[in-house]
Design an enzyme around this catalytic site. Structure first.
Site, PDB file in Angstrom:
ATOM      1  N   ASN A 295       0.831  -1.205   0.000  1.00  0.00           N
ATOM      2  CA  ASN A 295       0.000   0.000   0.000  1.00  0.00           C
ATOM      3  C   ASN A 295       0.861   1.249   0.000  1.00  0.00           C
ATOM      4  O   ASN A 295       1.958   1.266   0.560  1.00  0.00           O
ATOM      5  CB  ASN A 295      -0.978  -0.014   1.180  1.00  0.00           C
ATOM      6  CG  ASN A 295      -0.401   0.632   2.431  1.00  0.00           C
ATOM      7  OD1 ASN A 295      -0.450   1.848   2.588  1.00  0.00           O
ATOM      8  ND2 ASN A 295       0.179  -0.180   3.308  1.00  0.00           N
TER       9      ASN A 295
ATOM     10  N   PHE B  80      -1.765   8.150   4.377  1.00  0.00           N
ATOM     11  CA  PHE B  80      -2.543   8.748   5.474  1.00  0.00           C
ATOM     12  C   PHE B  80      -3.767   9.517   4.968  1.00  0.00           C
ATOM     13  O   PHE B  80      -3.989  10.677   5.344  1.00  0.00           O
ATOM     14  CB  PHE B  80      -1.676   9.693   6.323  1.00  0.00           C
ATOM     15  CG  PHE B  80      -0.540   9.056   7.074  1.00  0.00           C
ATOM     16  CD1 PHE B  80      -0.478   7.686   7.259  1.00  0.00           C
ATOM     17  CD2 PHE B  80       0.469   9.846   7.624  1.00  0.00           C
ATOM     18  CE1 PHE B  80       0.576   7.111   7.980  1.00  0.00           C
ATOM     19  CE2 PHE B  80       1.516   9.292   8.339  1.00  0.00           C
ATOM     20  CZ  PHE B  80       1.583   7.912   8.518  1.00  0.00           C
TER      21      PHE B  80
ATOM     22  N   SER C  87       5.638   4.914   8.755  1.00  0.00           N
ATOM     23  CA  SER C  87       4.963   4.618   7.487  1.00  0.00           C
ATOM     24  C   SER C  87       5.816   5.125   6.333  1.00  0.00           C
ATOM     25  O   SER C  87       6.370   6.226   6.399  1.00  0.00           O
ATOM     26  CB  SER C  87       3.590   5.270   7.446  1.00  0.00           C
ATOM     27  OG  SER C  87       2.723   4.588   8.301  1.00  0.00           O
TER      28      SER C  87
ATOM     29  N   ASN D  57       4.925   6.075   3.337  1.00  0.00           N
ATOM     30  CA  ASN D  57       4.232   6.782   2.255  1.00  0.00           C
ATOM     31  C   ASN D  57       4.038   8.274   2.481  1.00  0.00           C
ATOM     32  O   ASN D  57       3.348   8.931   1.722  1.00  0.00           O
ATOM     33  CB  ASN D  57       2.884   6.101   1.995  1.00  0.00           C
ATOM     34  CG  ASN D  57       3.073   4.627   1.684  1.00  0.00           C
ATOM     35  OD1 ASN D  57       3.882   4.275   0.834  1.00  0.00           O
ATOM     36  ND2 ASN D  57       2.371   3.775   2.409  1.00  0.00           N
ATOM     37  N   THR D  58       4.635   8.809   3.547  1.00  0.00           N
ATOM     38  CA  THR D  58       4.675  10.256   3.748  1.00  0.00           C
ATOM     39  C   THR D  58       6.143  10.644   3.657  1.00  0.00           C
ATOM     40  O   THR D  58       6.946  10.197   4.484  1.00  0.00           O
ATOM     41  CB  THR D  58       4.096  10.648   5.130  1.00  0.00           C
ATOM     42  OG1 THR D  58       2.723  10.290   5.168  1.00  0.00           O
ATOM     43  CG2 THR D  58       4.239  12.137   5.393  1.00  0.00           C
TER      44      THR D  58
ATOM     45  N   LYS E 160       5.684   3.569  17.137  1.00  0.00           N
ATOM     46  CA  LYS E 160       5.640   2.464  16.166  1.00  0.00           C
ATOM     47  C   LYS E 160       6.802   2.586  15.195  1.00  0.00           C
ATOM     48  O   LYS E 160       7.004   3.635  14.580  1.00  0.00           O
ATOM     49  CB  LYS E 160       4.307   2.498  15.404  1.00  0.00           C
ATOM     50  CG  LYS E 160       4.168   1.351  14.402  1.00  0.00           C
ATOM     51  CD  LYS E 160       2.735   1.197  13.939  1.00  0.00           C
ATOM     52  CE  LYS E 160       2.596   0.108  12.897  1.00  0.00           C
ATOM     53  NZ  LYS E 160       1.211  -0.053  12.440  1.00  0.00           N
TER      54      LYS E 160
ATOM     55  N   ASN F 121       5.893  -1.693  11.382  1.00  0.00           N
ATOM     56  CA  ASN F 121       5.102  -1.195  10.257  1.00  0.00           C
ATOM     57  C   ASN F 121       5.447  -2.025   9.004  1.00  0.00           C
ATOM     58  O   ASN F 121       6.097  -3.057   9.100  1.00  0.00           O
ATOM     59  CB  ASN F 121       5.418   0.289  10.044  1.00  0.00           C
ATOM     60  CG  ASN F 121       4.192   1.064   9.577  1.00  0.00           C
ATOM     61  OD1 ASN F 121       3.530   0.661   8.621  1.00  0.00           O
ATOM     62  ND2 ASN F 121       3.881   2.155  10.252  1.00  0.00           N
TER      63      ASN F 121
HETATM   64  C1  LIG Z   1      -3.582  -1.042   3.602  1.00  0.00           C
HETATM   65  C2  LIG Z   1      -2.740  -0.794   4.798  1.00  0.00           C
HETATM   66  C3  LIG Z   1      -2.728   0.472   5.390  1.00  0.00           C
HETATM   67  C4  LIG Z   1      -1.947   0.718   6.508  1.00  0.00           C
HETATM   68  N1  LIG Z   1      -1.993   1.953   7.091  1.00  0.00           N
HETATM   69  C5  LIG Z   1      -1.300   2.172   8.227  1.00  0.00           C
HETATM   70  C6  LIG Z   1      -1.397   3.420   8.895  1.00  0.00           C
HETATM   71  O1  LIG Z   1      -2.137   4.307   8.496  1.00  0.00           O
HETATM   72  N2  LIG Z   1      -0.657   3.589  10.017  1.00  0.00           N
HETATM   73  C7  LIG Z   1       0.156   2.609  10.533  1.00  0.00           C
HETATM   74  O2  LIG Z   1       0.795   2.808  11.570  1.00  0.00           O
HETATM   75  N3  LIG Z   1       0.252   1.409   9.921  1.00  0.00           N
HETATM   76  C8  LIG Z   1      -0.465   1.178   8.802  1.00  0.00           C
HETATM   77  N4  LIG Z   1      -0.365  -0.049   8.178  1.00  0.00           N
HETATM   78  C9  LIG Z   1       0.574  -1.045   8.722  1.00  0.00           C
HETATM   79  C10 LIG Z   1      -0.110  -2.028   9.655  1.00  0.00           C
HETATM   80  O3  LIG Z   1      -0.649  -1.388  10.769  1.00  0.00           O
HETATM   81  C11 LIG Z   1       0.871  -3.113  10.119  1.00  0.00           C
HETATM   82  O4  LIG Z   1       1.874  -2.520  10.914  1.00  0.00           O
HETATM   83  C12 LIG Z   1       1.540  -3.828   8.955  1.00  0.00           C
HETATM   84  O5  LIG Z   1       0.642  -4.005   7.882  1.00  0.00           O
HETATM   85  C13 LIG Z   1       2.089  -5.202   9.355  1.00  0.00           C
HETATM   86  O6  LIG Z   1       1.049  -6.053   9.777  1.00  0.00           O
HETATM   87  P1  LIG Z   1       0.362  -7.149   8.811  1.00  0.00           P
HETATM   88  O7  LIG Z   1       1.469  -7.895   8.138  1.00  0.00           O
HETATM   89  O8  LIG Z   1      -0.464  -7.977   9.744  1.00  0.00           O
HETATM   90  O9  LIG Z   1      -0.484  -6.398   7.853  1.00  0.00           O
HETATM   91  C14 LIG Z   1      -1.137  -0.309   7.057  1.00  0.00           C
HETATM   92  C15 LIG Z   1      -1.140  -1.568   6.455  1.00  0.00           C
HETATM   93  C16 LIG Z   1      -1.924  -1.815   5.359  1.00  0.00           C
HETATM   94  C17 LIG Z   1      -1.907  -3.192   4.734  1.00  0.00           C
END
Ligand SMILES: Cc1cc2nc3c(=O)[nH]c(=O)nc-3n(C[C@H](O)[C@H](O)[C@H](O)COP(=O)(O)O)c2cc1C
Length: 350
Positions: free
Chosen positions: A116, A120, A181, A183-184, A219, A248
């Site tokens: 992704n 934000f 994250s 993407n910022t 985080k 993350n």
């Molecule tokens: C579509 C998507 C959007 C995400 N947006 C955020 C976010 O806004 N803030 C954040 O701290 N992590 C975000 N994450 C990261 C997740 O919170 C998590 O840390 C990461 O995906 C690893 O966990 P997973 O493998 O179970 O998905 C996002 C993940 C995905 C897949």
């Protein structure tokens, strides 16, 4: 059944469109008190052996939903009714922003992963605070994850986080400073201790000033060098933070621009958890996220020292009742190991 629906129907549609439809359906469910309560009774973790207390907050079970799904705090109660022990909403920024251009969410079905670059997208801290202020119909632990508004320059990042914290800390069961994250632009630079220290000090002052003192976590990214993981851990201890969420998404992959989540992240996420545990022991609450797919993964993270575990991508591939199912299996596992409480498992193999 869900696998069939996923492969035959859902994956034929744009991933983000399915996401918005799901959030809307859950937001609707959140407004149907009777159904919500029925689901909560059926699927939320109720086994006392699964209860976990971290930084003074009581969680009904260790597995929660990671940040990024409920970006605007629209459906936390409904998510909890499907079996999650907590819901981390956000990332929320001080100012509303649209996020990156679409498409920005991609499935890698063969790898049980997602990429992704949402950026934000959210309606801002004020709107989220208004939603969170509403009375809750079912008990749900809500963590609030805050990030930097894209247009705010790095030099003013602390003030931007503080603006979000002022709005949201009073409504949060815990607050998370997200500096990880991908993407910022420039956000992850804030993980450098020289920039992170003043940022965390400023946000902590706000979190400490709420009537209940809101617990504060940071985080981190899986792409930090090991020494930098240690440096953030030392800083968190020094400043009296409550915990660290690791990790993350990763930018170490060869696909679309963005952060990779799901199965390919599993090994590094576990490695970072083990490193943190070795560094801080039980002086901080460790929350493990990244590639958690099933009960074995949750168990492994607990043994390695996580008090709480989070999943996002595993839920997308596992189906709506993924967390309820894992909590049920955890109940059985706790008994099989002759434990009275799941807390006996935490850090056993650290
Ligand atoms: C579509 C998507 C959007 C995400 N947006 C955020 C976010 O806004 N803030 C954040 O701290 N992590 C975000 N994450 C990261 C997740 O919170 C998590 O840390 C990461 O995906 C690893 O966990 P997973 O493998 O179970 O998905 C996002 C993940 C995905 C897949």
């Amino acid at each position: 059944m869900y696998r069939l629906v996923f492969t035959q129907v859902l994956r034929r549609f744009d991933a983000e469109a399915v996401h918005h439809l799901t959030v809307s359906a859950l937001a609707l469910l959140a407004r149907l008190p009777l159904l919500k309560r029925l689901l909560h009774r059926a699927f939320a973790p109720h086994d006392p052996a699964l209860r976990v207390t971290a930084f003074g907050v009581h969680f009904p079970g260790p597995l929660g939903l990671a940040a990024g799904f409920d970006k605007d705090a629209a459906c936390a109660e409904a998510v909890a009714s499907l079996g999650f022990g907590h819901v981390e909403v956000g990332t929320i920024t001080a100012h509303a922003q649209p996020g990156n251009p679409r498409p920005r969410l991609f499935r890698l079905v063969g790898q049980r992963a997602l990429i992704n670059r949402m950026g934000f997208n959210n309606a801002g801290a004020r709107a989220a605070a208004r939603r969170l202020r509403r009375a809750r119909g079912v008990p749900v632990v809500v963590g609030v994850n805050i990030g930097k508004t894209k247009v705010v320059p790095e030099a003013q990042a602390a003030a931007d986080y503080v603006a979000s914290a002022r709005q949201l800390a009073p409504m949060a069961d815990y607050l998370v400073v997200n500096v990880s994250s991908p993407n910022t632009p420039g956000l992850r630079n804030l993980q450098a201790v020289s920039l992170l220290r003043p940022l965390l000090v400023a946000v902590k002052e706000v979190a400490d000033g709420t009537p209940r003192r809101t617990p504060l976590l940071v985080k981190i990214a899986p792409d930090l060098a090991d020494e930098d993981v240690d440096a953030v851990a030392d800083l968190a201890l020094e400043l009296g933070l409550d915990g660290i969420i690791a990790t993350n998404t990763t930018i170490r992959h060869g696909g679309e621009t963005g952060g990779l989540s799901g199965r390919p992240l599993k090994a590094r996420s576990l490695e970072v958890l083990r490193r943190l545990r070795a560094r801080v022991g039980d002086r901080l609450t460790l929350v493990s996220a990244g590639g958690v797919e099933d009960v074995d993964d949750v168990w492994e993270r607990l043994l390695a020292g996580a008090t709480l575990v989070q999943g996002y991508t595993g839920w997308i591939y596992g189906g709506p009742l993924w967390a309820a199912h894992i909590h049920r299996q955890l109940s059985r596992r706790v008994r099989r190991h002759g434990m009275k409480s799941i807390t006996e498992a935490i850090g056993r193999v650290a």
